[in-house]
Design an enzyme around this catalytic site. Structure first.
Site, mmCIF file in Angstrom:
data_model
loop_
_atom_site.group_PDB
_atom_site.id
_atom_site.type_symbol
_atom_site.label_atom_id
_atom_site.label_comp_id
_atom_site.label_asym_id
_atom_site.label_seq_id
_atom_site.Cartn_x
_atom_site.Cartn_y
_atom_site.Cartn_z
ATOM 1 N N LEU A 108 -1.303 7.501 -1.465
ATOM 2 C CA LEU A 108 -0.292 6.616 -2.035
ATOM 3 C C LEU A 108 -0.005 5.580 -0.962
ATOM 4 O O LEU A 108 0.138 5.933 0.213
ATOM 5 C CB LEU A 108 0.991 7.383 -2.379
ATOM 6 N N ASP A 109 0.080 4.307 -1.340
ATOM 7 C CA ASP A 109 0.326 3.301 -0.314
ATOM 8 C C ASP A 109 1.758 3.406 0.221
ATOM 9 O O ASP A 109 2.584 4.152 -0.309
ATOM 10 C CB ASP A 109 -0.001 1.890 -0.822
ATOM 11 N N LYS A 110 2.029 2.672 1.265
ATOM 12 C CA LYS A 110 3.305 2.789 1.973
ATOM 13 C C LYS A 110 4.505 2.595 1.054
ATOM 14 O O LYS A 110 5.519 3.295 1.178
ATOM 15 C CB LYS A 110 3.352 1.760 3.113
ATOM 16 N N SER A 112 4.656 3.074 -2.212
ATOM 17 C CA SER A 112 4.671 3.941 -3.388
ATOM 18 C C SER A 112 5.310 5.280 -3.043
ATOM 19 O O SER A 112 5.444 5.643 -1.878
ATOM 20 C CB SER A 112 3.247 4.150 -3.914
ATOM 21 N N ARG A 197 -1.170 -1.876 -8.550
ATOM 22 C CA ARG A 197 -0.588 -3.129 -8.049
ATOM 23 C C ARG A 197 -1.524 -4.306 -8.328
ATOM 24 O O ARG A 197 -1.082 -5.393 -8.709
ATOM 25 C CB ARG A 197 -0.293 -3.007 -6.550
#
Length: 246
Positions: A108-110, A112, A197
């Site tokens: 999961l990106d930063k 999220s 995104r």
């Protein structure tokens, strides 16, 4: 006579990755057995032979560990990031979780949040992230502007191209509108970098919040923000069946 096992199987039991990935590391010269670079297919005697990966001794976990974390926003999914020093492992360490060989499954990106699975089984991690199994991932997504139904229908039928890459979603369902924006449920069966995104941006709006609440057969449920829980035996058997593992 002491039982021998193949080196790649031993490495996988230490949480390094799949046996195939371990073979790649052996070929690359990153593994030593008793101070020497081994050959592919070599067998070792656990407890007698010393196995090192990049200079670090490898010891299998006494038993497998599986847990889910409700990842908060702002925390990096990485073992180490020089630009963002606070990682999910730092968060788990603060909660007393320091299990050798514990790996996150997918990312999961930063910015999220939501369900992030961890396991000490390298073979399970590799299978759950392999495209051929098309693991279901479901997200709640808050976007700034409503997306026209015609655009959603086109994306679901044809996919959408972003940065030269075709991205697909299994489902995009409008839920409700708030003063902040519009909530959608998005289901994916692939896991490309920052996929939602990028899709939302190409559809003409932007993501304000992104929360993963399902991964394979696992659901976030009532795990509080920033907290974790261990998987039940039934849950472990369920995710293993998804990828044909025992």
């Amino acid at each position: 006579m002491e039982e021998q096992v193949r080196l790649n199987k031993y490495m996988a039991s230490c949480g390094i990755g799949s046996r195939r990935h371990c073979d790649t590391l052996i070929r690359a010269g990153k593994v030593c057995v008793n101070g020497q670079h081994p050959e592919l297919g070599q067998k070792i005697t656990p407890g007698k032979d010393t196995v090192e990966y990049e200079g670090r001794p490898l010891v299998p976990s006494p038993e497998d560990t599986h847990l889910i974390l409700h990842k908060p926003r702002g925390v990096i999914v990485s073992a180490y990031d020089p630009h963002n020093p606070y990682t999910v492992y730092d968060l788990l360490k603060e909660k007393g979780i320091t299990v050798p060989g514990l790996q996150y499954v997918g990312r999961l990106d930063k910015d999220s949040e939501g369900l992030l699975l961890f396991t000490t089984r390298g073979d399970l991690n590799n299978a759950l992230t392999h495209p051929r199994f098309e693991i279901k991932k479901e997200y709640s997504v808050l976007v700034a502007d409503e997306i026209p139904d015609t655009v959603i229908a086109r994306v679901l039928s044809r996919g959408i191209v972003s940065e030269g890459e075709l991205l697909r979603a299994g489902r995009i369902l409008r839920r409700d509108s708030t003063s902040e924006g519009v909530w959608y449920t998005v289901t994916l069966y692939e896991g490309k970098n920052r996929q939602i995104r990028r899709m939302v941006s190409t559809m003409g709006t932007r993501v304000l919040r992104l929360i993963r609440h399902q991964f394979a057969t696992l659901r976030l449920g009532d795990v509080s923000y920033g907290e974790y829980r261990y998987l039940t035996g039934r849950e472990i058997r369920g995710i293993c069946r998804k990828v044909h593992l025992s």
